[in-house]
Write an enzyme that holds these catalytic residues in place. Structure first.
Site, PDB file in Angstrom:
ATOM      1  CG  PHE A  55      62.334  43.739  16.224  1.00 24.53           C
ATOM      2  CD1 PHE A  55      63.366  42.819  16.198  1.00 24.53           C
ATOM      3  CD2 PHE A  55      62.424  44.848  15.391  1.00 24.53           C
ATOM      4  CE1 PHE A  55      64.470  43.000  15.374  1.00 24.53           C
ATOM      5  CE2 PHE A  55      63.517  45.042  14.571  1.00 24.53           C
ATOM      6  CZ  PHE A  55      64.557  44.120  14.563  1.00 24.53           C
ATOM      7  CG  HIS A  58      62.284  52.438  20.412  1.00 25.38           C
ATOM      8  ND1 HIS A  58      61.338  52.943  19.555  1.00 25.38           N
ATOM      9  CD2 HIS A  58      61.863  51.192  20.731  1.00 25.38           C
ATOM     10  CE1 HIS A  58      60.394  52.030  19.355  1.00 25.38           C
ATOM     11  NE2 HIS A  58      60.689  50.966  20.064  1.00 25.38           N
ATOM     12  N   GLY A  79      56.818  54.218  11.919  1.00 23.76           N
ATOM     13  CA  GLY A  79      57.831  53.186  12.111  1.00 23.76           C
ATOM     14  C   GLY A  79      57.392  51.895  11.458  1.00 23.76           C
ATOM     15  CG  HIS A 117      55.610  47.950  20.062  1.00 22.34           C
ATOM     16  ND1 HIS A 117      56.632  47.433  19.290  1.00 22.34           N
ATOM     17  CD2 HIS A 117      55.126  46.907  20.801  1.00 22.34           C
ATOM     18  CE1 HIS A 117      56.747  46.139  19.524  1.00 22.34           C
ATOM     19  NE2 HIS A 117      55.855  45.794  20.437  1.00 22.34           N
TER      20      HIS A 117
END
Length: 205
Positions: free
Chosen positions: A15, A139, A41, A164
């Protein structure tokens, strides 16, 4: 950035927009030779390839940590669920086989070490100073804060922290990474640059 690795990164599942990936690469390419890059991640390895390309340039190593069962938004019924990543034997998401294929096809297994496990657990026994830490794990507020608590303390003075999916405006996205950014600034990190939702900080002390 190496053209072949850039093409591989842009083609990989994930993404991260290309401009943010290039900013991540640039931050890692500024490291001193022989440094250590740690990614929290991994997913399928898109951002890992940007980091691996930088590691090749400066003689660094990349360690990428993920449990490979997907974040909350990757689960069935959520916006970013990908049915092709579901293990037919268990019915659970498993991104590890795709990551292996991504790294092997790009030829970066010599600079990337994959650690499979929950980041907050791995972070408990981790002891090696980190030159660049890239936080892009879960997240939710709880998971994002847990990742930061487990890993930020390992960034050496002068090292980089890259976060990010930082969205100060709730209308643009979740707030957990933004809250991690604010906490990092309070803890002695100074913001250096912004590219889209990617923030690069430097540890002052």
């Amino acid at each position: 950035m190496d053209v072949a690795l850039r093409q591989a990164a842009e083609a990989a599942k994930g993404f991260m927009p290309p401009e943010e990936g290039l900013a991540l690469h640039a931050a890692a390419a500024e490291l001193p030779g022989g440094g250590l890059i740690c990614e929290i991640g991994t997913y399928c390895g898109k951002s890992t390839l940007y980091l691996a390309a930088a590691a090749r340039l400066v003689g660094a190593a990349v360690v990428t940590v993920d449990h490979h069962r997907g974040s909350e938004e990757n689960q069935s019924g959520w916006e970013y669920h990908d049915t092709t990543l579901v293990d037919p034997r268990t019915g659970r998401l498993d991104t590890l086989p795709t990551l292996r294929t991504t790294l092997e096809a790009a030829g970066v297994e010599d600079v990337v070490t994959v650690v499979v496990g929950r980041s907050e657990i791995v972070g408990r026994w981790w002891s090696t100073p980190i030159d660049l830490l890239f936080l892009d794990g879960g997240h939710t507020e709880k998971q994002a804060q847990a990742d930061y608590e487990a890993w930020a303390r390992h960034v050496r003075p002068g090292g980089r922290l890259v976060i990010h999916d930082v969205f100060p405006d709730p209308a643009d996205g979740g707030q957990a990474p933004y809250h991690v950014l604010l906490r990092a600034v309070r803890d002695g990190f100074s913001e250096m640059s912004r590219t889209g939702s990617l923030r690069v900080l430097r540890r002052l002390f």
